[in-house]
Design an enzyme around this catalytic site. Structure first.
Site, short mmCIF file in Angstrom:
data_model
loop_
_atom_site.label_atom_id
_atom_site.label_comp_id
_atom_site.label_asym_id
_atom_site.label_seq_id
_atom_site.Cartn_x
_atom_site.Cartn_y
_atom_site.Cartn_z
N ASP A 14 50.74 28.21 90.61
CA ASP A 14 50.00 28.95 89.57
C ASP A 14 50.97 29.35 88.47
O ASP A 14 51.87 30.17 88.69
CB ASP A 14 49.36 30.19 90.19
CG ASP A 14 48.39 30.90 89.25
OD1 ASP A 14 48.55 30.78 88.02
OD2 ASP A 14 47.47 31.57 89.75
N HIS B 70 46.10 27.65 88.24
CA HIS B 70 45.46 28.97 88.21
C HIS B 70 43.98 28.81 88.56
O HIS B 70 43.12 28.68 87.68
CB HIS B 70 45.64 29.58 86.83
CG HIS B 70 45.25 31.04 86.77
ND1 HIS B 70 45.69 31.96 87.69
CD2 HIS B 70 44.46 31.72 85.91
CE1 HIS B 70 45.19 33.15 87.40
NE2 HIS B 70 44.43 33.03 86.33
N SER C 64 41.74 35.85 89.38
CA SER C 64 42.56 36.28 88.26
C SER C 64 42.35 37.77 88.00
O SER C 64 42.52 38.58 88.89
CB SER C 64 42.25 35.42 87.03
OG SER C 64 43.19 35.60 86.02
#
Length: 783
Positions: free
Chosen positions: A370, A401, A257
Site C-alpha cells: 500500500d 491501497h 482507508s
C-alpha cells in the site's frame, strides 16, 4: 522494538469473555424492556429517507423489503463555535421486519467522502513547498526550511506548473463500505446498515478535523444513539427527536482507508455496544500518514514540488463552511512541518495512545504494498492491540491501497459479523488468526496461507553487513563488513525506481546478496542501521529490492530524518518509538550520526534465482522532501548494517546463497551438483523454501503463485500506460465495492494497481482519473 507473535485470545483477558453472546446482546433484552415500557419518552420513529440521494434506491434486496431512515445525532462537541452542539447525519437501511418490533444489529461505516467538498479539492495555494531540507528543533544553523515557509501558516508558493488539478486523497480503489454494497449483502442476512457522514462533512454540521479527537467523540455519539444513550433528530437543525428502536444496539464498524481510520478511532473510546470493527487499509492516526521517522512524507506517490500536509486537508475540506478557518490555524500551528518532529498535536491524534481502551474485536486488513496508508500502520496496530490482549485477526494481501477480495475473505467477513454481532458459533475465532495472500487482492491467481502469528512463526532477525562497491553493486554478508566509507550525492529529480535499477550511479549505494538457490521469506520490518555523515543534512531513504533477470522490484522502502537520530531498536513499543522522535538537533561539524529506522512492514517471498538488494539513497522523489543542492551523504560500512526478519533465521538465508557461476562442482570435480533445485511451492521440503517453514499447518490454495504480478511500490516494471498525476487518484477508490466481493474498477483476480512493483501509482492514476467524478456521484447516491 519487539515484533509481537501472539494471536488474540480470550483466556487471561481482564475484559468480558467474548464467547457465545456478546456483552451488548446480554444487555439488549433490558434495553428492549425499557423501550417497551416507554422509558424514552418524546421520541418518534425515524421517518423514511426522502430526497434525490435515494430516489432510485432498491426497495428490496434478495426479496427482503427494506426501510430507509435518516437522523441527525446530537453530539457533545461544538467545532464551529456557534454555541450549538454539532450533529452527525446517519442514514440507515434495515429489514422491513424491524417495523414489527424485531431488533437487529448494525453494521456501520463512517466516511468523510459523502459530500461535495473533501480534502481532494485542495487548491495550489494550500500545498507546501517540498524543496527544503530537514531542520532541527533546537539550535539549527540552517535557514533552509524557515526561508521556504511564509509567516502565515507555513505555505510556500510552488510555482507555475508545479501542480495541476485537485490534490490527492488516500481513497482506496476498492472499498468494503460504499453505499449499496453493504446493504445488498447484509440487510437480507438480518442486519441494519448505517452510513454515517463524518463531522463537518456532507450534511453533518460542525467542522472537518480529519480524525481528530473532536471527530472521534462525535462518532461515539452515534453508537450511543444506537444504544439509547444519545438523542437524534429528524432534521439538521431543530426537528423532532428520533429513536433507534429497530436495533438491539450491537454494532460493528467497517471501512477502508479514512473510513477504517474512523473505525479505529471510535474503538479507542471503549464505547459500550461497539463489538467488532474491520479497518481495511486504515491508518492509526495522522502522524503515520504524513510523517515517517521524523520526516514529512507525501501521502501518495507524488513527484511535484507541492506537498500536502494535514493543514491542506483541513483547509480544503472546510472551504465551504463558515466559521471553520480556525481549524486550519490549529493544524498549521501543530503539525510542525519545519522539523517533522512528533509532538503533542500528533500525539492526541495517534490511536496507539488509547489502545488500552479498545473493548471490541478487530479484523484488520492491509496490502503490504500500500503506497498511501503505508503498512507500518497495520503493523503498529496489530502489535499494540496484542499487548492489550484484544481479540484480533490480521489479513495481509497485495494490490495497493485497497481491501481484500475473493470468496475466502467475504466468507470470513460473514462469519466475523455473525459471531460478534449475533453471537453465533461460526468458528471464525478458532482458526489461525493471520492470513497472507500473495499475488494480488485474492488468492484466485496467487496463494493463501494462514499462520498462528505475525511476523510468521520462526521469524528471526538476521543482520547483514555491507561490502564495498555500492556505486555499482556491493555485497552483503553475515560476516565482517568492509572497513571503509562510501558516498552518494542526493538528486531529488531521479525516481527511486531508476536509482535501484541503475547498473552504476553516484546517487545511491546498492548492496545485494548472491543469487538465491531457494526462496527466502521476509516477514515483518526491515531495519537498516546506518552510520552517516553530511556536510549539510538531507533526508535518508532505503529500499529492500528483489533483483531478477527481468529487472528490479522495490519490495518495501522507508525514510528518516537523521536530525532525529532515530533508534528504533531501543524502544519496546510503536508508541514509545514515536515518542522518541519529539526532538531533533543539528549536526556538529564532522559528526557521524547513527540512524536506525524501520522500512514499511512487509511479507514477501524472494524467489529462487533472485537476489536480495538493499539500496541506500537520500531524498525519494515520490515521497520525501526535495532538499536543494544535491547534498552529499557518506556511509560508514564498518558501522552500518540491516536487520532482515527471515522465516527460519540466518541459516535459511545462508543456505539459499550460491555462487554466481554456471554450476557448482561436487566433491569429485564433475561440475554437477548432487541436490536438486528445491521447488519454492513444494511444502514437502521441510520448510527449506522459506514459504511454508513458518507454520505447522499453512493453508495454501491450489493455484500457482504468479511470478509477474506487479505491485504499487515503484514503476520499474510499469505496464506502459501513460503517466498520470497523483491528484487523479482522488475519488476513485473508496467509492467502489464493499463486502460483497464485487470488484469494481480493479482486476478482481490479480488485484494489481497496474504500475509495477513497489509504491508508485503513476500509471494506474491515468487509468482511474476519468472515473473519479462518476464514482463520487455514485457515492452520494446519484446515478
Amino acid at each position: 522494538m519487539s515484533n509481537q507473535h501472539g494471536g488474540g485470545a480470550d483466556d487471561g483477558s481482564d475484559g468480558p469473555a467474548r464467547t457465545g453472546l456478546s456483552r451488548r446482546r446480554l444487555l439488549a433484552s433490558a434495553t428492549a424492556t425499557a423501550l417497551a415500557g416507554g422509558a424514552l419518552t418524546g421520541c418518534t420513529a425515524a421517518a423514511p429517507l426522502e430526497g434525490g440521494d435515494t430516489s432510485d434506491a432498491p426497495s428490496e434486496y434478495d426479496g427482503v423489503e427494506v426501510v430507509r431512515d435518516e437522523a441527525w445525532v446530537e453530539t457533545d462537541v461544538d467545532t464551529d463555535d456557534d454555541g450549538v452542539s454539532d450533529r452527525i447525519l446517519v442514514r440507515v437501511t434495515r429489514p422491513d421486519s424491524t417495523e414489527d418490533d424485531e431488533a437487529v444489529p448494525v453494521i456501520a461505516t463512517a466516511s468523510p467522502y459523502y459530500g461535495e467538498q473533501t480534502h481532494s479539492d485542495a487548491t495550489e495555494e494550500m500545498y507546501y513547498d517540498r524543496a527544503i531540507a530537514p531542520a532541527a528543533s533546537a539550535g539549527d544553523d540552517s535557514d533552509d526550511a524557515a526561508a521556504a515557509l511564509d509567516a502565515e501558516g507555513g505555505h510556500a508558493a510552488t510555482g507555475p506548473g508545479s501542480r495541476s488539478g485537485p490534490g490527492p486523497t488516500h481513497s482506496p480503489r476498492e472499498s468494503l463500505s460504499a453505499p449499496g454494497h453493504l446493504e445488498r449483502r447484509y440487510v437480507p442476512r438480518g442486519y441494519a446498515v448505517a452510513h454515517v457522514s463524518s463531522l463537518g462533512t456532507h450534511e453533518s454540521t460542525g467542522c472537518y478535523t480529519a480524525a481528530g479527537p473532536e471527530t472521534i467523540e462525535a462518532l461515539r455519539a452515534v453508537i450511543d444513539w444506537f444504544n439509547g444513550r444519545a438523542t437524534a433528530y429528524d432534521a439538521r437543525e431543530g426537528g423532532e427527536t428520533v429513536d433507534a428502536d429497530w436495533t438491539d444496539g450491537t454494532t460493528g464498524m467497517i471501512g477502508t482507508s479514512a473510513l477504517g481510520e474512523l473505525a479505529n478511532g471510535v474503538a479507542t473510546t471503549g464505547v459500550d455496544g461497539l463489538e467488532a470493527i474491520v479497518p481495511q487499509a486504515a491508518n492509526v492516526g495522522q502522524y503515520s500518514l504524513f510523517r515517517a521517522n521524523g520526516t514529512p512524507i507525501s501521502v501518495v506517490a507524488d513527484e511535484t514540488e507541492g506537498m500536502t500536509d494535514l493543514g491542506t486537508w483541513i483547509q480544503a475540506s472546510n472551504a465551504r463552511r463558515d466559521d471553520c478557518d480556525h481549524w486550519t490555524e490549529i493544524a498549521e500551528d501543530g503539525q510542525d512541518r519545519e522539523t517533522g518532529d512528533y509532538n503533542d498535536f500528533w500525539h492526541e491524534r495517534t490511536f496507539l495512545t488509547d489502545a488500552d481502551s479498545v473493548d471490541c474485536a478487530v479484523l484488520m486488513t492491509h496490502a503490504v504494498d500500500d503506497p498511501i496508508v503505508k503498512p507500518n500502520n497495520v503493523a503498529d496496530w496489530y502489535e499494540t492491540l496484542g499487548e492489550h490482549d484484544v481479540d484480533r485477526k490480521l489479513w495481509l494481501h497485495e494490490g495497493g491501497h485497497t481491501s481484500p477480495g475473493g470468496e475466502a475473505y467475504v466468507d470470513t467477513l460473514d462469519r466475523w459479523w455473525a459471531h460478534w454481532l449475533k453471537g453465533e458459533d461460526t468458528d471464525v475465532m478458532d482458526e489461525d488468526p493471520v492470513t497472507v495472500v500473495r499475488g494480488g487482492r485474492s488468492p484466485a491467481r496467487g496463494s493463501l496461507e494462514t499462520y498462528e502469528s505475525w511476523p510468521v512463526p520462526d521469524t528471526e532477525e538476521t543482520t547483514l553487513r555491507f561490502t564495498s562497491g555500492g556505486a555499482s553493486a556491493g555485497g552483503v554478508t553475515v560476516d565482517e563488513p568492509d572497513e571503509t566509507t562510501e558516498s552518494l550525492a542526493d538528486d531529488p529529480s531521479i525516481p527511486a525506481s531508476d536509482l535501484v535499477a541503475a547498473e552504476e550511479s553516484d546517487n545511491r549505494l546498492r548492496y545485494e546478496t548472491p543469487t538465491l538457490s531457494e526462496s527466502v521469506h521476509v516477514s515483518g520490518r526491515v531495519v537498516p542501521s546506518l552510520t552517516l555523515s553530511f556536510a549539510e543534512p538531507t533526508v535518508v531513504s532505503a529500499a529492500l529490492v528483489e533483483y531478477t533477470d527481468d529487472g528490479a522490484e522495490i519490495v518495501t522502502r522507508g525514510w528518516a530524518d537523521p536530525l532525529n537520530r532515530p533508534s528504533y531498536g531501543e524502544h519496546d513499543t510503536p508508541l514509545a518509538y514515536r515518542e522518541s522522535l519529539r526532538e531533533s538537533s543539528p549536526l556538529d561539524e564532522g559528526e557521524r550520526v547513527e540512524v536506525e529506522f524501520p522500512l514499511q512492514a512487509t511479507d514477501h517471498v524472494f524467489e529462487s534465482g533472485s537476489r536480495i538488494g538493499v539500496v541506500v539513497f537520500a531524498s525519494d522523489r515520490a515521497f520525501t522532501l526535495h532538499p536543494p543542492g544535491n547534498r552529499e551523504m557518506t556511509v560508514s560500512l564498518s558501522e552500518s548494517s540491516v536487520a532482515l526478519p527471515i522465516a527460519g533465521g540466518e541459516s535459511a538465508l545462508t543456505d539459499a546463497f550460491r555462487d554466481d557461476g554456471e554450476g557448482e562442482e561436487d566433491e569429485d570435480g564433475s561440475g554437477e551438483t548432487e541436490t536438486d533445485e528445491p521447488t519454492p511451492t513444494d511444502s514437502s521440503n521441510d520448510g527449506q523454501d522459506g514459504t511454508d517453514r513458518a507454520t505447522d499447518s499453512p493453508t495454501p490454495t491450489d493455484s500457482p503463485t504468479p511470478t509477474d504480478s506487479p505491485t504499487p511500490w515503484d514503476s520499474s516494471t510499469a505496464t506502459g500506460r501513460p503517466a498520470g498525476t497523483a491528484d487523479q487518484l482522488a475519488q476513485t477508490a473508496e467509492q467502489t465495492p464493499d463486502g460483497d466481493g464485487s470488484t469494481g474498477q480493479q482486476d478482481a483476480e490479480t488485484g494489481t494497481s497496474g504500475d509495477g512493483p513497489g509504491f508508485g501509482v503513476g500509471g494506474a492514476l491515468a487509468a482511474f482519473g476519468g472515473v473519479g467524478y462518476a464514482l463520487k456521484r455514485r457515492l452520494t447516491g446519484e446515478e
